[in-house]
Each structure stands twice: as C-alpha cells, then as structure tokens.
Design an enzyme around this catalytic site. Structure first.
Site, PDB file in Angstrom:
ATOM      1  CG  ASP A 181     -15.789   1.448   6.200  1.00 38.97           C
ATOM      2  OD1 ASP A 181     -15.315   2.334   5.365  1.00 38.97           O
ATOM      3  OD2 ASP A 181     -16.079   0.238   5.659  1.00 38.97           O
ATOM      4  NE  ARG A 193      -3.690  -2.618  -0.189  1.00 38.98           N
ATOM      5  CZ  ARG A 193      -3.408  -3.634  -0.579  1.00 38.98           C
ATOM      6  NH1 ARG A 193      -2.301  -4.159  -0.496  1.00 38.98           N
ATOM      7  NH2 ARG A 193      -4.384  -4.423  -0.158  1.00 38.98           N
ATOM      8  NE  ARG A 205      -6.993  -1.721  -4.636  1.00 38.88           N
ATOM      9  CZ  ARG A 205      -6.635  -3.040  -4.807  1.00 38.88           C
ATOM     10  NH1 ARG A 205      -6.295  -3.657  -3.923  1.00 38.88           N
ATOM     11  NH2 ARG A 205      -6.553  -3.543  -6.133  1.00 38.88           N
ATOM     12  CG  ASN A 254     -15.371   5.947   2.176  1.00 37.62           C
ATOM     13  OD1 ASN A 254     -15.338   5.928   1.153  1.00 37.62           O
ATOM     14  ND2 ASN A 254     -15.678   5.133   2.988  1.00 37.62           N
ATOM     15  N   GLY A 283      -8.906   3.357  10.838  1.00 36.99           N
ATOM     16  CA  GLY A 283      -9.599   2.374  10.821  1.00 36.99           C
ATOM     17  C   GLY A 283     -10.285   2.321   9.663  1.00 36.99           C
ATOM     18  CG  ASP A 295     -10.610   6.653  11.780  1.00 41.09           C
ATOM     19  OD1 ASP A 295     -10.583   5.872  11.036  1.00 41.09           O
ATOM     20  OD2 ASP A 295     -11.287   6.795  13.007  1.00 41.09           O
ATOM     21  CG  HIS A 354     -19.718   2.519   4.706  1.00 42.98           C
ATOM     22  ND1 HIS A 354     -18.768   1.413   4.138  1.00 42.98           N
ATOM     23  CD2 HIS A 354     -20.613   1.464   5.503  1.00 42.98           C
ATOM     24  CE1 HIS A 354     -19.120   0.256   4.559  1.00 42.98           C
ATOM     25  NE2 HIS A 354     -20.387   0.555   5.394  1.00 42.98           N
ATOM     26  CG  LEU A 403      -6.769   5.671   1.136  1.00 43.65           C
ATOM     27  CD1 LEU A 403      -7.430   6.984   1.344  1.00 43.65           C
ATOM     28  CD2 LEU A 403      -5.851   5.607   0.273  1.00 43.65           C
TER      29      LEU A 403
HETATM   30  C1  GRF Z   1     -21.343   3.039  -3.479  1.00 45.71           C
HETATM   31  O1  GRF Z   1     -22.345   2.037  -2.894  1.00 45.71           O
HETATM   32  C2  GRF Z   1     -20.548   3.446  -2.284  1.00 45.71           C
HETATM   33  O2  GRF Z   1     -21.222   3.719  -1.072  1.00 45.71           O
HETATM   34  C3  GRF Z   1     -19.659   2.344  -1.958  1.00 45.71           C
HETATM   35  O3  GRF Z   1     -19.186   1.806  -3.461  1.00 45.71           O
HETATM   36  C4  GRF Z   1     -20.422   2.189  -4.126  1.00 45.71           C
HETATM   37  C5  GRF Z   1     -19.698   3.279  -5.308  1.00 45.71           C
HETATM   38  O4  GRF Z   1     -20.802   3.166  -6.277  1.00 45.71           O
HETATM   39  N1  GRF Z   1     -18.393   2.759  -1.270  1.00 45.71           N
HETATM   40  P1  GRF Z   1     -20.288   3.997  -7.709  1.00 45.71           P
HETATM   41  O5  GRF Z   1     -19.137   3.755  -8.122  1.00 45.71           O
HETATM   42  O6  GRF Z   1     -20.215   5.512  -7.098  1.00 45.71           O
HETATM   43  O7  GRF Z   1     -21.452   3.615  -8.506  1.00 45.71           O
END
Ligand code: GRF
Length: 264
Positions: free
Chosen positions: A195, A110, A136, A157, A193, A191, A159, A138
C-alpha cells in the site's frame, strides 16, 4: 468517439467496488470496459457479479498452492524465469531482518500463483489492471511483467484508509481504533511495497461521535464506489503520469518520492 480502455479486475471477496466499476463503465462514465475478472478465491461472491454482466472470469486458487507447498515444496512448480535473490532484493514487503525461510516460502508460492494469473490474463488484451478488494500482495515477479513503462504503471489498488496512514488489511478498523475524526479511502498505483505506491486520488468522510466500525465501513465504501471510477476515468483520459521528485530536507539531506502528476 475514442475507443474504450480495456480493464481487468482482480478480486477476493464481495466485489462491491467491482460492481461500481462495471456499472459506471456500462453507463459510459469511465471511458473503459471490464474485460475480465480474476480471483484468488474460488468462493469470491464477486465472481457472480462478473457472470451476471457476461464478463469472463478465472480463479487461481492461492490457498491450494500454499497448502501444497507446505506439505511438499517440490510439488509446486516455479516459473523458469523466477530468481529468488532478485525478487527478494526488489521486494519491499519484508523487514530487513525477516527470516530467510519465510521469505523464500512467500516469494516461491506467490511466483507460482502469479505465473498462473499471468497465464490466465494473457488471453486478454488489457490496458489497466484494477485490484478491487484483492487480498494478496503482488510481488515484483508479477508487477514487472505487467508494468513495462516506468512513467505509466498500470496496476491500481483501492485501500480503505487515507494512506500513508494505516496500510495493511484493516484500514477502517485501524481508523476506528485510533479514534480518527476523519476516515477515507485511497486509490494508488502498486509498487513493490504494501500500500505504498504513488497516490492517484483520495476521498474523506467525517467520523461522528458514536459512529461504530460498521458505520465507518459503510461510509467508506460509499466513497470508494465514487473514487475508483473517477480514478479509472483519469487513466482512460491518459492524464496520469508518475514523476520522480527530489526534495531537500533539513541537514542537507534529500528525499526522492514518486508521485502521480495529473494533467489538466
Ligand atoms: C474495500 O474496502 C477495499 O478498499 C478493500 O477491500 C474492500 C473490498 O470490498 N481493499 P469489495 O469486495 O469491493 O466489496
């Protein structure tokens, strides 16, 4: 008019979130503009979205670096300022009993990839880095070189779950399999960790009897496309600050948490 913030984006796949951010930026709704798109995956469809909007892009092929390392670690050049022990002690991606060789291979590959990412990003001046389906994790090597002000981190990010439930790579799948009656998405700062960083915003949706995993994914993405631009707008308005709060717990214990305070 105040100037727009400059946004970099990292993607791995289809890039529908990237598209939502580009569109809302172009419509003048976020106070930002996307200035580069990077990917770990040369085949990421989202790279074509960048091209269609005239946004420069680059690829750091993580898969190729990892394959080369597996064949012969000495062929993968580590950045001169990389320190394995320091990275391992900072990172919260591994269990305490993690196998040392696995941790070493992970952090070294990485760091090599992240140093290439940083070099490609150095061409652009940016205020905010958004991870938009960047698959990935980070490491502190990268994070510490982008975040230099502890109260104002600048890597976000998105999620696909209501964190802290269901971190990891399959938030909607985990939500579905658990039989949740609400699903949702979360935007947070990164951070050390997985998510686990301070939450900026969340949106929820109802899961109805008979909803399939595909229904949940499509309801979730609809919410993601609204949430990410809204959180970027808060950042562009300089309304986000990370605060450390200390809470008293039963038994005289205390707990420290970093949270995002949103000013009016
Ligand atoms: C999304 O559901 C996002 O929350 C997750 O990966 C997916 C990416 O979708 N981290 P896209 O590439 O933006 O269509």
């Amino acid at each position: 008019m105040t100037s727009k913030i400059r946004i970099g984006a990292l993607i791995s796949g289809g890039g529908t979130n990237l598209q939502a951010v580009i569109d809302t930026c172009e419509a003048g709704e976020t106070g930002g503009q996307v200035v580069f798109v990077g990917s770990d995956n040369p085949a990421a469809k989202g790279l074509r979205r960048a091209e269609r909007h005239g946004i420069p892009s680059f690829v750091v092929d993580y898969g190729a670096i990892i394959r080369r390392y597996r064949q012969d670690p000495t062929t993968v050049a580590l950045p001169s300022d990389f320190n394995l022990d320091e990275m391992h002690s900072k990172s919260r991606l591994f269990p305490v009993d993690a196998d040392a060789a696995t941790v070493k291979a992970f952090l070294e590959t990485r760091a090599a990839a992240e140093s290439d990412l940083l070099a490609a990003m150095a061409t652009y001046d940016f205020d905010l880095l958004i991870l938009a389906g960047f698959m990935r994790n980070l490491t502190p090597y990268f994070i510490d070189r982008v975040n230099t002000n502890p109260t104002h981190p600048r890597i976000m990010n998105i999620h696909p779950a209501l964190l802290p439930s269901f971190p990891g790579t399959d938030g909607y799948g985990d939500t579905y399999r658990y039989g949740c009656k609400l699903g949702g998405c979360t935007v947070h700062f990164i951070d050390y960790g997985e998510d686990s960083g301070p939450i900026i915003g969340q949106r929820a949706f109802e899961i109805l009897p008979g909803d399939t995993l595909e229904d949940i994914k499509s309801k979730g993405l609809e919410e993601e496309w609204k949430l990410y631009p809204a959180c970027i707008k808060l950042f562009a308005q300089n309304r986000l600050k990370v605060e450390t709060r200390i809470h008293s717990l039963p038994g005289g214990k205390t707990m420290e948490r970093k949270v995002v305070a949103i000013s009016a």
